[in-house]
Design an enzyme around this catalytic site. Structure first.
Site, mmCIF file in Angstrom:
data_model
loop_
_atom_site.group_PDB
_atom_site.id
_atom_site.type_symbol
_atom_site.label_atom_id
_atom_site.label_comp_id
_atom_site.label_asym_id
_atom_site.label_seq_id
_atom_site.Cartn_x
_atom_site.Cartn_y
_atom_site.Cartn_z
ATOM 1 N N ASP A 118 0.844 -1.199 0.000
ATOM 2 C CA ASP A 118 0.000 0.000 0.000
ATOM 3 C C ASP A 118 0.878 1.248 0.000
ATOM 4 O OD1 ASP A 118 -2.114 -1.684 0.068
ATOM 5 O OD2 ASP A 118 -2.867 -1.064 2.037
ATOM 6 N N ASP A 148 0.528 4.218 -2.495
ATOM 7 C CA ASP A 148 0.232 5.561 -1.996
ATOM 8 C C ASP A 148 1.263 6.576 -2.477
ATOM 9 O OD1 ASP A 148 -2.000 4.621 -0.707
ATOM 10 O OD2 ASP A 148 -1.032 4.429 1.245
ATOM 11 N N LYS A 151 -8.748 2.675 11.829
ATOM 12 C CA LYS A 151 -9.014 2.406 10.416
ATOM 13 C C LYS A 151 -8.784 0.911 10.195
ATOM 14 C CE LYS A 151 -8.106 4.063 5.763
ATOM 15 N NZ LYS A 151 -7.880 2.760 5.136
ATOM 16 N N GLU A 203 -16.843 -1.859 7.984
ATOM 17 C CA GLU A 203 -15.740 -2.629 7.412
ATOM 18 C C GLU A 203 -15.943 -4.108 7.716
ATOM 19 O OE1 GLU A 203 -13.986 -0.496 5.808
ATOM 20 O OE2 GLU A 203 -12.046 -1.416 5.362
HETATM 21 P P1 NAD Z 1 -8.616 4.397 2.095
HETATM 22 O O1 NAD Z 1 -8.187 3.036 2.477
HETATM 23 O O2 NAD Z 1 -7.568 5.414 2.013
HETATM 24 O O3 NAD Z 1 -9.747 4.895 3.127
HETATM 25 C C1 NAD Z 1 -11.168 4.776 2.970
HETATM 26 C C2 NAD Z 1 -11.713 3.497 3.514
HETATM 27 O O4 NAD Z 1 -11.361 3.313 4.867
HETATM 28 C C3 NAD Z 1 -13.226 3.472 3.575
HETATM 29 O O5 NAD Z 1 -13.789 3.203 2.328
HETATM 30 C C4 NAD Z 1 -13.471 2.380 4.563
HETATM 31 O O6 NAD Z 1 -13.590 1.155 3.882
HETATM 32 C C5 NAD Z 1 -12.224 2.345 5.392
HETATM 33 N N1 NAD Z 1 -12.417 2.545 6.848
HETATM 34 C C6 NAD Z 1 -11.909 1.724 7.802
HETATM 35 N N2 NAD Z 1 -12.253 2.131 9.022
HETATM 36 C C7 NAD Z 1 -13.017 3.232 8.867
HETATM 37 C C8 NAD Z 1 -13.690 4.107 9.777
HETATM 38 N N3 NAD Z 1 -13.620 3.936 11.105
HETATM 39 N N4 NAD Z 1 -14.388 5.141 9.270
HETATM 40 C C9 NAD Z 1 -14.449 5.355 7.928
HETATM 41 N N5 NAD Z 1 -13.830 4.552 7.010
HETATM 42 C C10 NAD Z 1 -13.126 3.514 7.472
HETATM 43 O O7 NAD Z 1 -9.352 4.432 0.747
HETATM 44 P P2 NAD Z 1 -9.706 3.330 -0.309
HETATM 45 O O8 NAD Z 1 -10.275 4.126 -1.411
HETATM 46 O O9 NAD Z 1 -10.471 2.216 0.287
HETATM 47 O O10 NAD Z 1 -8.351 2.679 -0.755
HETATM 48 C C11 NAD Z 1 -7.269 3.359 -1.147
HETATM 49 C C12 NAD Z 1 -6.109 2.644 -0.488
HETATM 50 O O11 NAD Z 1 -6.076 1.288 -0.913
HETATM 51 C C13 NAD Z 1 -4.810 3.237 -0.927
HETATM 52 O O12 NAD Z 1 -4.430 4.268 -0.070
HETATM 53 C C14 NAD Z 1 -3.875 2.054 -0.911
HETATM 54 O O13 NAD Z 1 -3.207 1.998 0.336
HETATM 55 C C15 NAD Z 1 -4.767 0.879 -1.068
HETATM 56 N N6 NAD Z 1 -4.532 0.325 -2.403
HETATM 57 C C16 NAD Z 1 -3.490 -0.498 -2.543
HETATM 58 C C17 NAD Z 1 -3.191 -1.058 -3.779
HETATM 59 C C18 NAD Z 1 -2.034 -2.012 -3.900
HETATM 60 O O14 NAD Z 1 -1.769 -2.469 -5.020
HETATM 61 N N7 NAD Z 1 -1.325 -2.313 -2.840
HETATM 62 C C19 NAD Z 1 -3.983 -0.746 -4.873
HETATM 63 C C20 NAD Z 1 -5.065 0.113 -4.701
HETATM 64 C C21 NAD Z 1 -5.319 0.644 -3.459
#
Ligand code: NAD
Length: 332
Positions: A39, A43, A120, A175
């Protein structure tokens, strides 16, 4: 390099490269549940694209990963359109980002600002719809607007009430995750059977929830923490902490490590505390979500197209993969 040190042509070329790479990683992560990079790597490329698009706003296109939420719907699942879109969150990566967030928030509202800090949970977002107290639909986030109908699978998760303690018609979101212990057991079994092992509990949870066979889901020992109300129905709440307390009373599982603070300094202390102790928790967290607590203040502050402006996700630095596994062994 700094984005402004590139010529417009160079910036255009780099932005295109980044979009292609990020799209590929997102597909592996959200659709295939098989990430090939950490991640933190994702990021960092994402942030590079944001800074290029900030320096050259002409580069922003509707299909840029910075303008989209999440993944897509797998064939085989019925599609569900979310009446209220499921958004993502803005990210913070250091103390400075958090203090900048605090400054932005206080500029956008005259109301007294209180923050609620929540863990989170590193799983996948899930939306649950109840009608007159009965679970009628469970859906994944998908691309934020269209998700997958996973109702049959979610019915196998024991912490999800099929019937609420009150006959409310509400939609809650949260979640779905796999506890560390279940993850270690699952991977051990898979290894013995000569099957591929999962990279982390999040991918194992995603594979379990998005399985076309609910019997497989049932075996995965998935769990949930709900953290938001999308449609309040008969519920009346004035703040995020009030809403979570009310979810508790109707039988919906929420995480109890949440705390309410008045200053960003206290928020920062909470972040550091959990960054230190995260390995001792029975589930994976990848950061802390900080939300403005009062709903009226949230209304003043508003949304971007992708995320609320009144919340931010503080992301922990990546733990080394081998440390994670060792720590899991300690906690089991
Ligand atoms: P995010 O992980 O930055 O944050 C949003 C998500 O956090 C929400 O949709 C929810 O599911 C979660 N969440 C958990 N606890 C929560 C709480 N208490 N309140 C509100 N939300 C909560 O955003 P995203 O759009 O889900 O994902 C993006 C992230 O996914 C990136 O920052 C990256 O780290 C990861 N990602 C990794 C890859 C990879 O190849 N490794 C690819 C794509 C995305």
């Amino acid at each position: 390099y700094s984005p402004t040190s590139l010529s417009f042509e160079e910036a255009t070329k780099r932005a295109e490269e980044l979009r292609e790479t990020l799209d590929r990683y997102s597909h592996e992560y959200y659709v295939l549940d098989k990430p090939t990079v950490t991640d933190a790597e994702y990021d960092s490329l994402y942030r590079e694209l944001v800074s290029l698009e900030t320096a050259y706003p002409e580069l922003i296109s509707g299909d840029s990963p910075t303008q989209r939420v999440g993944g897509t719907v797998l064939p085989g699942f019925e599609k569900v359109t979310h009446d209220i879109p499921m958004l993502s969150l803005g990210n913070a990566f250091g103390e400075q980002d958090l203090f900048d967030f605090d400054r932005r928030v206080r500029k956008l509202t005259d109301k007294k600002v209180e923050y609620i800090c929540e863990l989170k949970i590193d799983g996948l977002a899930l939306s649950l719809k109840y009608e007159e107290g009965k679970l009628v639909q469970a859906a994944t986030r998908g691309d934020g607007v269209v998700g997958e109908n996973v109702t049959q699978n979610v019915r196998t998760i024991k912490s999800v009430p099929l019937k609420l303690k009150k006959p409310y018609s509400i939609e809650v979101r949260g979640e779905c995750y796999m506890p560390k212990e279940a993850f270690v057991t699952l991977n051990m079994e898979r290894e013995e059977n000569g099957e591929d092992i999962f990279a982390n509990p999040r991918n194992a949870a995603a594979g379990g929830l998005r399985n076309l066979n609910p019997k497989e889901t049932a075996k995965r020992n998935l769990n949930t923490f709900m953290y938001t109300i999308a449609d309040f129905g008969e519920l009346d709440a004035v703040s995020q902490s009030d809403a979570l307390d009310q979810l508790d009373t109707i039988g919906i599982r929420t995480n109890h490590e949440r705390r309410v603070y008045e200053t960003i300094e206290e928020v920062w202390a909470y972040v550091q505390e959990f960054q230190e102790h995260r390995s001792g928790l029975p589930y994976d967290i990848d950061g802390i979500v900080i939300k403005v607590n009062d709903f009226e203040a949230q209304k003043d502050i508003g949304y971007t197209i992708k995320a609320p402006r009144w919340a931010i996700a503080y992301k922990f630095p990546a733990e080394e993969a081998h440390t994670v596994i060792r720590k899991i062994e300690w906690t089991v």
